[in-house]
Design a protein around this motif. Structure first.
Motif, mmCIF file in Angstrom:
data_model
loop_
_atom_site.group_PDB
_atom_site.id
_atom_site.type_symbol
_atom_site.label_atom_id
_atom_site.label_comp_id
_atom_site.label_asym_id
_atom_site.label_seq_id
_atom_site.Cartn_x
_atom_site.Cartn_y
_atom_site.Cartn_z
ATOM 1 N N THR A 259 -70.593 23.202 -50.279
ATOM 2 C CA THR A 259 -71.864 23.664 -50.441
ATOM 3 C C THR A 259 -71.943 25.035 -50.476
ATOM 4 O O THR A 259 -71.416 25.765 -49.819
ATOM 5 N N TYR A 260 -72.790 25.386 -51.484
ATOM 6 C CA TYR A 260 -72.852 26.789 -52.099
ATOM 7 C C TYR A 260 -74.303 27.566 -51.734
ATOM 8 O O TYR A 260 -75.377 26.736 -51.638
ATOM 9 N N VAL A 261 -74.211 28.918 -51.449
ATOM 10 C CA VAL A 261 -75.605 29.591 -51.200
ATOM 11 C C VAL A 261 -75.758 29.911 -52.738
ATOM 12 O O VAL A 261 -75.009 29.866 -53.756
ATOM 13 N N SER A 262 -76.912 30.736 -52.723
ATOM 14 C CA SER A 262 -77.515 31.371 -54.203
ATOM 15 C C SER A 262 -78.016 32.736 -54.068
ATOM 16 O O SER A 262 -78.943 33.217 -54.680
ATOM 17 N N LYS A 263 -77.225 33.489 -53.350
ATOM 18 C CA LYS A 263 -77.694 34.744 -53.087
ATOM 19 C C LYS A 263 -77.776 35.764 -54.329
ATOM 20 O O LYS A 263 -78.608 36.510 -54.708
ATOM 21 N N ILE A 264 -76.516 35.753 -54.741
ATOM 22 C CA ILE A 264 -76.327 36.800 -56.001
ATOM 23 C C ILE A 264 -76.983 36.113 -57.242
ATOM 24 O O ILE A 264 -77.435 37.056 -58.185
ATOM 25 N N ALA A 265 -77.095 34.628 -57.375
ATOM 26 C CA ALA A 265 -77.613 34.244 -58.326
ATOM 27 C C ALA A 265 -79.194 34.572 -58.543
ATOM 28 O O ALA A 265 -79.910 34.809 -59.352
ATOM 29 N N LEU A 266 -79.950 34.605 -57.249
ATOM 30 C CA LEU A 266 -81.064 34.970 -57.359
ATOM 31 C C LEU A 266 -81.642 36.338 -57.537
ATOM 32 O O LEU A 266 -82.566 36.692 -58.299
ATOM 33 N N GLN A 267 -80.649 37.356 -57.119
ATOM 34 C CA GLN A 267 -80.688 38.541 -57.392
ATOM 35 C C GLN A 267 -80.627 39.155 -58.613
ATOM 36 O O GLN A 267 -81.249 39.965 -59.335
ATOM 37 N N LEU A 268 -79.615 38.320 -59.466
ATOM 38 C CA LEU A 268 -79.538 38.403 -60.908
ATOM 39 C C LEU A 268 -80.633 37.982 -61.589
ATOM 40 O O LEU A 268 -81.038 38.546 -62.637
ATOM 41 N N LEU A 269 -81.096 36.814 -61.235
ATOM 42 C CA LEU A 269 -82.111 36.392 -61.846
ATOM 43 C C LEU A 269 -83.380 37.172 -61.869
ATOM 44 O O LEU A 269 -84.177 37.301 -62.912
#
Length: 278
Positions: A259-269
């Protein structure tokens, strides 16, 4: 005369039967996102399309300027009254004639457009599960990096994903390394490293991929790398996400038992939305 689904019709009533994109996959395409009558990342799309046509040795018409194609696409959105938020596909194909060897290198094009719900890039808060697709592999070559009308691996992979209750699949190359997802480039976060496969591995030279690489380099304490990713590396990742110009960023939440988090993805979005609003 030709036989179409058991009915004999004239050749003129079956024009697509001579279309080289249909017969041989002799075509390239670009999919763009339009927001408020503006094509996002227009210059990048245009130059990738021109480069793709050159790779296939197509004759580029003199009027195929960036301004011409922009006007053709935007006028179609206005005609369909969906210029506020839409997706358009321009397909360029070599004109009919010949078999494997074309009779000429001239081209035609078709533009198709559909509305999309969100003008802003956003991430849905829901499970998004992927797995490897290993029935067929991508070759590490220049043709793999452009968008041709031969997408049979993506099609069979999409059928596989649907049959197995998956949201997407990860494609491998002939060295059994990670290349991309069915609908976009893939990024992996491990600690303070953001990693994506290099173009030389056979992945698409993605428009959003380029933007992510540029934006990520501005984030403090993040090392941005284009490196080979093995399937084993996916299990060690903190975060995985898929990018394309229509969706923006799609975080992967589950891969097998991981299972993965989405920390950097949200920041980049957030940074992408700031970019496209300027």
């Amino acid at each position: 005369m030709v036989n179409f689904n058991g009915t004999i019709v004239s050749q003129d009533d079956c024009e697509w039967g001579q279309n080289r994109a249909f017969l041989y996959g002799d075509g390239v395409f670009e999919t763009v996102k339009i927001v408020n009558s503006k094509i996002l990342f227009l210059e990048d799309h245009y130059f990738r399309l021109m480069a793709s046509m050159r790779v296939l040795r197509m004759e580029i018409p003199m009027n195929f300027t960036m301004e011409f194609l922009e006007e053709e696409i935007i006028s179609l959105t206005l005609k369909n009254e969906i210029s506020s938020s839409a997706r358009a596909r321009i397909t360029v194909f070599r004109n009919e004639g010949g078999y494997y060897l074309p009779q000429n290198q001239t081209v035609s094009y078709v533009i198709q457009i559909v509305p999309i719900e969100n003008s802003r890039y956003c991430i849905e808060d829901k499970k998004y599960e992927v797995d490897l697709y290993k029935d067929f592999y991508i070759s590490k070559q220049l043709l793999s990096s452009i968008k041709t009308t031969n997408k049979i691996i993506n099609i069979t992979g999409s059928v596989f994903a649907s049959e197995n209750g998956l949201d997407n699949c990860i494609l491998l190359n002939d060295s059994k390394n990670v290349v991309e997802a069915l609908q976009g480039n893939i990024f992996m976060v491990q600690g303070n490293k953001l990693i994506t496969p290099p173009i030389s591995e056979g992945c698409l030279n993605g428009i959003m991929r380029k933007q992510i690489l540029l934006l990520a380099k501005k984030i403090e304490n993040i090392e941005v790398l284009e490196e080979v990713i093995s399937p084993f590396d996916l299990q060690k990742a903190d975060e995985l996400f898929v990018t394309n110009v229509i969706k923006g960023i799609q975080p992967i939440t589950h891969y097998r038992k991981k299972t993965y988090v989405s920390k950097i993805a949200l920041q980049l979005l957030d940074e992408i939305n700031k970019l496209v609003q300027n």
